[in-house]
Write an enzyme that holds these catalytic residues in place. Structure first.
Site, PDB file in Angstrom:
ATOM      1  N   TYR A 135       0.512  -1.195   0.010  1.00 29.22           N
ATOM      2  CA  TYR A 135      -0.612   0.079  -0.134  1.00 29.22           C
ATOM      3  C   TYR A 135       0.710   1.678   0.578  1.00 29.22           C
ATOM      4  O   TYR A 135       0.398   1.968   0.744  1.00 29.22           O
ATOM      5  CB  TYR A 135      -1.352   0.363   1.308  1.00 29.22           C
ATOM      6  CG  TYR A 135      -2.008  -1.670   1.128  1.00 29.22           C
ATOM      7  CD1 TYR A 135      -2.587  -1.381  -0.085  1.00 29.22           C
ATOM      8  CD2 TYR A 135      -1.407  -2.200   2.273  1.00 29.22           C
ATOM      9  CE1 TYR A 135      -4.104  -2.537   0.018  1.00 29.22           C
ATOM     10  CE2 TYR A 135      -2.844  -3.386   2.206  1.00 29.22           C
ATOM     11  CZ  TYR A 135      -3.925  -3.071   1.331  1.00 29.22           C
ATOM     12  OH  TYR A 135      -5.057  -4.181   1.347  1.00 29.22           O
TER      13      TYR A 135
ATOM     14  N   ASP B 212      -2.359 -11.138   8.997  1.00 23.88           N
ATOM     15  CA  ASP B 212      -1.076 -11.937   7.348  1.00 23.88           C
ATOM     16  C   ASP B 212       0.169 -11.933   8.428  1.00 23.88           C
ATOM     17  O   ASP B 212       1.168 -12.999   8.860  1.00 23.88           O
ATOM     18  CB  ASP B 212      -1.238 -12.417   6.458  1.00 23.88           C
ATOM     19  CG  ASP B 212      -2.505 -12.186   5.824  1.00 23.88           C
ATOM     20  OD1 ASP B 212      -3.255 -14.338   6.270  1.00 23.88           O
ATOM     21  OD2 ASP B 212      -2.941 -12.254   5.374  1.00 23.88           O
TER      22      ASP B 212
ATOM     23  N   HIS C 187       4.961  -6.578  -4.638  1.00 16.96           N
ATOM     24  CA  HIS C 187       3.183  -6.742  -4.803  1.00 16.96           C
ATOM     25  C   HIS C 187       2.502  -5.586  -4.294  1.00 16.96           C
ATOM     26  O   HIS C 187       2.708  -4.151  -4.125  1.00 16.96           O
ATOM     27  CB  HIS C 187       2.880  -8.314  -4.126  1.00 16.96           C
ATOM     28  CG  HIS C 187       2.955  -7.771  -2.253  1.00 16.96           C
ATOM     29  ND1 HIS C 187       1.611  -7.428  -1.287  1.00 16.96           N
ATOM     30  CD2 HIS C 187       4.265  -7.329  -1.414  1.00 16.96           C
ATOM     31  CE1 HIS C 187       2.168  -7.142  -0.284  1.00 16.96           C
ATOM     32  NE2 HIS C 187       3.293  -6.758   0.043  1.00 16.96           N
TER      33      HIS C 187
ATOM     34  N   TYR D 233     -11.385  -1.379  -0.587  1.00 23.96           N
ATOM     35  CA  TYR D 233     -11.122  -0.818   0.782  1.00 23.96           C
ATOM     36  C   TYR D 233      -9.919  -0.082   1.509  1.00 23.96           C
ATOM     37  O   TYR D 233     -10.016   0.116   2.709  1.00 23.96           O
ATOM     38  CB  TYR D 233     -12.351  -2.245   1.813  1.00 23.96           C
ATOM     39  CG  TYR D 233     -10.707  -3.048   2.794  1.00 23.96           C
ATOM     40  CD1 TYR D 233      -9.754  -3.815   2.173  1.00 23.96           C
ATOM     41  CD2 TYR D 233      -9.865  -2.583   3.891  1.00 23.96           C
ATOM     42  CE1 TYR D 233      -9.175  -4.854   1.816  1.00 23.96           C
ATOM     43  CE2 TYR D 233      -9.056  -3.899   4.436  1.00 23.96           C
ATOM     44  CZ  TYR D 233      -8.182  -4.374   3.166  1.00 23.96           C
ATOM     45  OH  TYR D 233      -7.227  -4.978   4.031  1.00 23.96           O
ATOM     46  N   ARG D 234      -8.756  -0.421   0.603  1.00 22.19           N
ATOM     47  CA  ARG D 234      -7.744   0.004   0.476  1.00 22.19           C
ATOM     48  C   ARG D 234      -6.688   0.527  -0.298  1.00 22.19           C
ATOM     49  O   ARG D 234      -6.832  -0.856  -0.862  1.00 22.19           O
ATOM     50  CB  ARG D 234      -7.637  -0.871   1.858  1.00 22.19           C
ATOM     51  CG  ARG D 234      -6.301  -0.455   2.476  1.00 22.19           C
ATOM     52  CD  ARG D 234      -5.874  -1.336   3.401  1.00 22.19           C
ATOM     53  NE  ARG D 234      -4.732  -1.479   4.776  1.00 22.19           N
ATOM     54  CZ  ARG D 234      -4.048  -2.197   5.163  1.00 22.19           C
ATOM     55  NH1 ARG D 234      -4.441  -3.834   5.686  1.00 22.19           N
ATOM     56  NH2 ARG D 234      -2.663  -2.315   5.921  1.00 22.19           N
TER      57      ARG D 234
END
Ligand code: ADP
Length: 570
Positions: free
Chosen positions: A117, A179, A429, A510-511
């Site tokens: 992110y 996670d 990622h 959502y993010r």
């Protein structure tokens, strides 16, 4: 772009000259700002971002505090000019006042491990990073009777778990973990990250915050606004004993403000309460494998009523075959082809690993008699899918994925899940994470769309459905080679198309990664962008100079011309 200095890491530069200056700031002004910041937090807590070392740190456990380790734009695009680490709450307040005085944007982060992110990087290049976690890293309280903790920004999930272990509290309470255990409790909760025990919705489980506002003032939310009559008023406010119900009742009195501090640029959180789960007195993780790709629809239809009724007590995680494959090995251990894996290849991987094309992971909590009753319902329900197979952790002692989940689902943190990032060399990622209703139709439609587009852009589809209670987060992992500009470009292009296509069907994320915040914010545009207008009104009222995280989640203050700064130019 405004304020950009040379971003060439090899250019000779002065010791205190950053790669990128803050917007509308020359070197002389930047130096004056740094001198003042140093007088607040001391020299050891100020770092100018100007050396190759600052931007070559790329390990999750030793993350860069200055730039996005998994960058999809150039490495030096999302980058801070300097990083300042406050020692305590008054330092945070003083730094905010200083930022207002100099009109220099700041970007707080807690650990900087927000991988996928943007990490610790700011949205506006050259902002000053505020490293909240370096010095403010205490577990302030654990109350094992009422089951909560009060933490500072630098407490990560490993720290909280270790605190419970060291103080022999795990037999009383568990902390939920996501996670990856290295993220901060506060950062993850504010970004609405999730874990997998029945307390997995971290935002739902937070209770009470202490916040430094953009003008440097300090407030406590919820019951924290009501002073504790026994508090020592001679102490500074941040040290005063809080109300005894601060971590017990979220709402206090009047408008409930906490929401405006989540995924927001309205305040810096310096303390937060988080509810802990009482040790359930028994636990069993399980895995159910389903042999066919087309089983997805039926599985999701079975999950919905069980999850809403809490027969499935925690967030069930439904992985496609490649999530487990990526945990077990690199892509080149399965295929030499550089094309997305084909159906026969995927079937072969599933067969070789002894797993399904879809694999459901979950857990049961409580004494054996309770678990037995739950298992009989769960097993009968999923047995309707032909070929479904059922396993407990002890049935598959060498299964890395099951073992890791079995730990995570009982609040034991790890970083094993990071392994799947190395599917490709130099793995980076991005997450594409749309929300949908829990129906077989939606799951199938999302899977078809995201797999088709992933493959069109040259990527394998690696994804999971996580069922909250009444909705599912579909997490599509776009794994790319971050040292390969073409791979990065394709990943970025793919996610932009996915966002647009999803919005056309009523699915929103959502993010988001820093590079995508503008585009996603624009999709939440009901009634002529009414929600964004309210957010901008709040932003301009609370932060008139626009110094705290301008552009975060697409909210630009009036001091920035949005058209010049947005990264979404359709
Ligand atoms: P993690 O804790 O997972 O390492 P970060 O520290 O990178 O995550 O934080 C993720 C994002 O959350 C930051 O970029 C920032 O926007 C927000 N954030 C983190 N900590 C705070 C805080 N204490 N106050 C306000 N926002 C924060």
């Amino acid at each position: 772009m405004t304020g950009l200095n040379s971003a060439n890491g090899n250019a000779p530069r002065a010791k205190d000259e950053p790669f990128v200056l803050p917007p509308n700031t020359d070197l002389a002004k930047f130096r004056r700002f740094l001198a003042r910041a140093t007088s607040i937090v001391e020299e050891v807590n100020v770092k100018v971002v100007n050396s190759q070392d600052d931007i070559s740190q790329e390990e999750y456990m030793h993350p860069s505090k200055a730039h996005d380790m998994y960058h999809i734009l150039e490495k030096t695009h999302f980058i801070s000019s300097a990083v300042v680490a406050p020692r305590n709450v008054p330092d945070v307040q003083e730094v905010m006042k200083l930022a207002n005085e100099f009109e220099i944007p700041v970007w707080p982060f807690s650990m900087g491990r927000n991988v996928g992110y943007g990490g610790a990087a700011p949205r506006v290049p050259g902002s000053v990073g505020i490293d909240m976690g370096k010095n403010m890293n205490k577990v302030l309280e654990v109350n094992a009777e009422s089951c909560y903790a009060l933490v500072e920004p630098g407490v990560c999930f490993f720290d909280l778990h270790e605190y419970l272990e060291k103080n022999n509290l795990r037999d009383k309470v568990w902390a939920d973990v996501p996670d990856l255990g290295g993220g901060s409790v506060i950062g993850n909760t504010l970004e609405r990250g999730v874990g997998y025990t029945p307390y997995g919705d971290h935002w739902m489980m937070h209770c009470g915050m202490e916040v430094v506002m953009p003008d440097g003032s300090l407030l406590r939310t919820g019951m924290g606004a009501l002073p504790n009559p026994k508090a020592d008023k001679s102490k500074p406010p941040h040290e005063q004993e809080p109300n005894e119900s601060w971590q017990l009742f979220n709402y206090g009195f009047g408008p409930h403000n906490d929401g405006i501090f989540s995924q927001s640029s309205f305040g810096i959180v310096v303390k937060m309460g988080i509810w802990l789960m009482p040790n359930p007195g028994g636990y069993q993780a399980y895995m159910i494998t389903f042999p066919r790709d087309e089983d997805l629809e039926q599985i999701v239809e079975i999950i919905r009523p069980l999850r809403i009724a809490m027969v499935l007590q925690n967030v069930p995680k439904l992985d496609n075959v490649l999530v487990s494959a990526a945990l077990e090995g690199h892509r080149d251990s399965y295929s030499n082809s550089d094309k997305p894996l084909t159906e026969p290849e995927l079937d072969k991987i599933a067969k070789d690993l002894g797993i399904g094309r879809w694999n459901l992971y979950g857990a049961m909590y409580g004494p054996e008699v309770v678990r037995d009753a739950l298992w009989s319902v769960i097993k009968a329900s999923f047995s309707k899918v032909p070929g479904a197979k059922f396993y407990f952790t002890q049935d598959r002692p060498d299964d890395v994925a099951l073992k890791t989940r079995s730990n995570t689902f009982q609040g034991v943190p790890s970083i094993t899940e990071l392994q799947w990032v190395d599917w490709l060399p130099n793995g980076g990622h991005l997450f594409f994470a749309p929300i949908a209703k829990v129906t077989g139709d939606d799951a199938k439609a999302q899977y078809e769309l995201t797999r088709r587009l992933s493959e069109e852009y040259g990527f394998d589809f690696i994804g999971a459905f996580l069922v909250g209670v009444r909705e599912m987060h579909h997490i599509v992992c776009i794994l790319f080679d971050r040292k390969d500009p073409d791979s990065r470009r394709r990943a970025h292009a793919l996610i932009k198309v996915l966002i647009a296509e999803a919005a056309n069907r009523g699915w929103g994320e959502y993010r988001a990664h820093l590079a995508l915040m503008d585009q996603i914010a624009e999709t939440y545009n009901f009634n002529d962008n009414a929600q964004m207008k309210m957010n901008e009104t709040l932003k301009n009222a609370l932060d008139p100079k626009g110094i705290l995280c301008p552009g975060k989640n697409g909210v630009w203050p009036a001091t920035y011309k949005k058209e010049d700064w947005t990264l979404h130019k359709p």
